[in-house]
Design a protein around this motif. Structure first.
Motif, PDB file in Angstrom:
ATOM      1  N   ILE A   1     -40.415   8.376  86.985  1.00  0.00           N
ATOM      2  CA  ILE A   1     -39.908   9.724  86.704  1.00  0.00           C
ATOM      3  C   ILE A   1     -40.368  10.672  87.802  1.00  0.00           C
ATOM      4  N   HIS A   2     -41.683  10.698  88.010  1.00  0.00           N
ATOM      5  CA  HIS A   2     -42.248  11.671  88.942  1.00  0.00           C
ATOM      6  C   HIS A   2     -41.789  11.448  90.375  1.00  0.00           C
ATOM      7  N   SER A   3     -41.557  10.207  90.766  1.00  0.00           N
ATOM      8  CA  SER A   3     -41.113   9.936  92.135  1.00  0.00           C
ATOM      9  C   SER A   3     -39.775  10.607  92.432  1.00  0.00           C
ATOM     10  N   LEU A   4     -38.918  10.757  91.431  1.00  0.00           N
ATOM     11  CA  LEU A   4     -37.632  11.430  91.629  1.00  0.00           C
ATOM     12  C   LEU A   4     -37.826  12.908  91.927  1.00  0.00           C
ATOM     13  N   HIS A   5     -38.872  13.490  91.347  1.00  0.00           N
ATOM     14  CA  HIS A   5     -39.182  14.900  91.589  1.00  0.00           C
ATOM     15  C   HIS A   5     -39.545  15.140  93.055  1.00  0.00           C
ATOM     16  N   HIS A   6     -40.074  14.105  93.713  1.00  0.00           N
ATOM     17  CA  HIS A   6     -40.444  14.228  95.115  1.00  0.00           C
ATOM     18  C   HIS A   6     -39.331  13.780  96.067  1.00  0.00           C
ATOM     19  N   SER A   7     -38.208  13.398  95.524  1.00  0.00           N
ATOM     20  CA  SER A   7     -37.100  12.962  96.366  1.00  0.00           C
ATOM     21  C   SER A   7     -36.569  14.128  97.191  1.00  0.00           C
ATOM     22  N   ARG A   8     -36.347  13.874  98.445  1.00  0.00           N
ATOM     23  CA  ARG A   8     -35.875  14.924  99.369  1.00  0.00           C
ATOM     24  C   ARG A   8     -34.564  15.542  98.901  1.00  0.00           C
ATOM     25  N   THR A   9     -33.692  14.747  98.293  1.00  0.00           N
ATOM     26  CA  THR A   9     -32.373  15.244  97.915  1.00  0.00           C
ATOM     27  C   THR A   9     -32.263  15.624  96.439  1.00  0.00           C
ATOM     28  N   ARG A  10     -33.269  15.299  95.629  1.00  0.00           N
ATOM     29  CA  ARG A  10     -33.179  15.558  94.192  1.00  0.00           C
ATOM     30  C   ARG A  10     -33.987  16.756  93.729  1.00  0.00           C
ATOM     31  N   TYR A  11     -35.037  17.115  94.472  1.00  0.00           N
ATOM     32  CA  TYR A  11     -35.921  18.188  94.020  1.00  0.00           C
ATOM     33  C   TYR A  11     -35.121  19.446  93.669  1.00  0.00           C
ATOM     34  N   GLY A  12     -35.370  19.981  92.484  1.00  0.00           N
ATOM     35  CA  GLY A  12     -34.769  21.240  92.068  1.00  0.00           C
ATOM     36  C   GLY A  12     -33.307  21.160  91.698  1.00  0.00           C
ATOM     37  N   THR A  13     -32.725  19.945  91.704  1.00  0.00           N
ATOM     38  CA  THR A  13     -31.322  19.790  91.344  1.00  0.00           C
ATOM     39  C   THR A  13     -31.221  19.288  89.905  1.00  0.00           C
ATOM     40  N   ALA A  14     -29.994  19.090  89.437  1.00  0.00           N
ATOM     41  CA  ALA A  14     -29.785  18.581  88.079  1.00  0.00           C
ATOM     42  C   ALA A  14     -30.277  17.151  87.925  1.00  0.00           C
ATOM     43  N   GLU A  15     -30.531  16.452  89.033  1.00  0.00           N
ATOM     44  CA  GLU A  15     -31.013  15.075  88.988  1.00  0.00           C
ATOM     45  C   GLU A  15     -32.529  14.991  89.053  1.00  0.00           C
ATOM     46  N   ASP A  16     -33.199  16.128  89.047  1.00  0.00           N
ATOM     47  CA  ASP A  16     -34.660  16.168  89.055  1.00  0.00           C
ATOM     48  C   ASP A  16     -35.152  16.220  87.611  1.00  0.00           C
ATOM     49  N   PRO A  17     -35.859  15.175  87.138  1.00  0.00           N
ATOM     50  CA  PRO A  17     -36.301  15.180  85.733  1.00  0.00           C
ATOM     51  C   PRO A  17     -37.396  16.196  85.435  1.00  0.00           C
ATOM     52  N   GLU A  18     -38.051  16.713  86.475  1.00  0.00           N
ATOM     53  CA  GLU A  18     -39.196  17.605  86.270  1.00  0.00           C
ATOM     54  C   GLU A  18     -38.924  19.029  86.741  1.00  0.00           C
ATOM     55  N   TYR A  19     -37.672  19.430  86.729  1.00  0.00           N
ATOM     56  CA  TYR A  19     -37.384  20.784  87.224  1.00  0.00           C
ATOM     57  C   TYR A  19     -36.352  21.467  86.341  1.00  0.00           C
TER      58      TYR A  19
END
Length: 365
Positions: free
Chosen positions: A131-149
């Motif tokens: 889960i958390h690794s997606l939050h650090h993804s260059r293209t996912r952070y802060g988007t609808a695909e970020d589970p932690e934002y």
């Protein structure tokens, strides 16, 4: 919420009361280069620090929990409860380190953490790993695909108390997830898909659905879930039959609830939450994140390196015990007024005030 005015003395002057324009922000190449060059010798996790810190925190936490349960309802019992919350909170936050570690550098740490804390508190590491690794993804952070934002700063004022209320109910949710839904889902593939997708991750984005685990991670998931399920079912069964008295059960659940609440408060100020869903550069992600490097209180509410959360987003593989030295080096190399200093804030109070003021502005709009 009675006092919602932003205290600008607690916020850097350059950003006090104002949103940072994140979309389209170019990367600060000099900062990124300095961050990489100045921390090359800080990348190795120290097993003595990791094991000593975790085991010491867990031992203090469980001893204090026992005191809160066994002592009469006096000030000492309350003090034991508070100590249990702070110590178990610190021990639980090593789940964050587990998601970033190369496990060959700290053999056995994930297993030890799960056996001693993750499964007993119904918080196995698979709930965060993947889960958390997606939050650090260059293209996912802060988007609808970020589970932690979630763009909390752009949402309505009622979202903040609701965000905190959810954390208070977390132990009940964990008890239901592992004591009821998990076992039943083994009998229904359709329910199992729902449990895995929606109820098997520490996420704040309600629209996020995680994929089913594969390979080695699936094997890790199975034994961790089995352990947490055993704890949850045992708690439900022993309380229902009177084997476990109500007081120790409620104290235990109350401590988990307080740990979750404290973590949720920290989460509220881990970012500025000002991105509107666009993919961001690393620099923009850094400036939407928060360092609180000074003072004593951040050691309590943002332990295990999380008072350097913005720096962590800049260097996610850096061990928590190296972040203070990395911050010292970067602060010295990159002078005041540079991008690096734009993510540094003095207090929790000022950050909460900024977020509350932003949501109140949305109501006015």
């Amino acid at each position: 919420m009675n006092t919602l005015a932003l205290d600008t003395t607690d916020v850097p002057a350059a950003v006090a009361g104002a949103r940072i324009r994140l979309s389209g922000m170019a990367d600060d190449r000099a900062m990124l280069r300095a961050a990489a060059d100045l921390t090359r010798d800080l990348q190795k996790p120290n097993p003595v620090i990791y094991w000593g810190d975790f085991l010491g925190s867990a031992a203090v936490g469980y001893a204090a929990l026992a005191g809160a349960i066994l002592l009469p309802a006096t000030g000492w019992a309350i003090a034991s409860g508070v100590l249990a919350v702070l110590a178990l909170y610190r021990a639980s936050l090593f789940i964050h380190e587990i998601t970033h570690l190369k496990h060959s550098d700290l053999p056995g740490f994930r297993v030890g953490w799960n056996l001693l804390l993750g499964m007993p508190m119904m918080l196995p590491s698979f709930m965060y790993e993947g889960i958390h690794s997606l939050h650090h993804s260059r293209t996912r952070y802060g988007t609808a695909e970020d589970p932690e934002y979630l763009p909390l700063a752009l949402m309505k004022p009622w979202t903040l108390p609701l965000f905190l209320l959810v954390s208070v109910l977390m132990p009940v949710g964990l008890l239901l997830r592992f004591g009821l839904l998990g076992p039943i889902s083994m009998l229904s593939p359709r329910l199992r898909r729902l449990v895995v997708a929606r109820y098997s991750g520490l996420q704040i984005n309600p629209s996020f659905e995680r994929r089913a685990p594969e390979g080695e991670f699936a094997r890790q998931w199975r034994w961790q879930e089995a352990g947490a399920t055993l704890v949850a079912v045992a708690l439900i069964a022993t309380v229902a039959t009177g084997v476990l008295a109500l007081k120790p059960f409620l104290v235990f659940m109350g401590v988990i609830s307080a740990v979750a609440m404290l973590n949720q408060v920290r989460t509220l100020v881990a970012h500025l939450w000002e991105n509107d869903g666009e993919p961001l550069t690393v620099t923009a992600q850094y400036l939407d994140s928060v360092n609180v490097p000074t003072g004593v209180l951040p050691w309590l509410w943002a332990p295990v390196g999380l008072r350097f959360h913005a720096l962590h987003h800049l260097l996610p593989s850096l061990p928590y015990h190296s972040l203070a030295e990395a911050h010292r080096r970067l602060s010295a190399a990159l002078g005041q007024g540079t991008t690096y200093h734009g993510a540094n804030y003095p207090t929790l109070r000022g950050l909460m005030g900024r977020l509350a003021a932003s949501t109140m502005g949305r109501r006015a709009a």
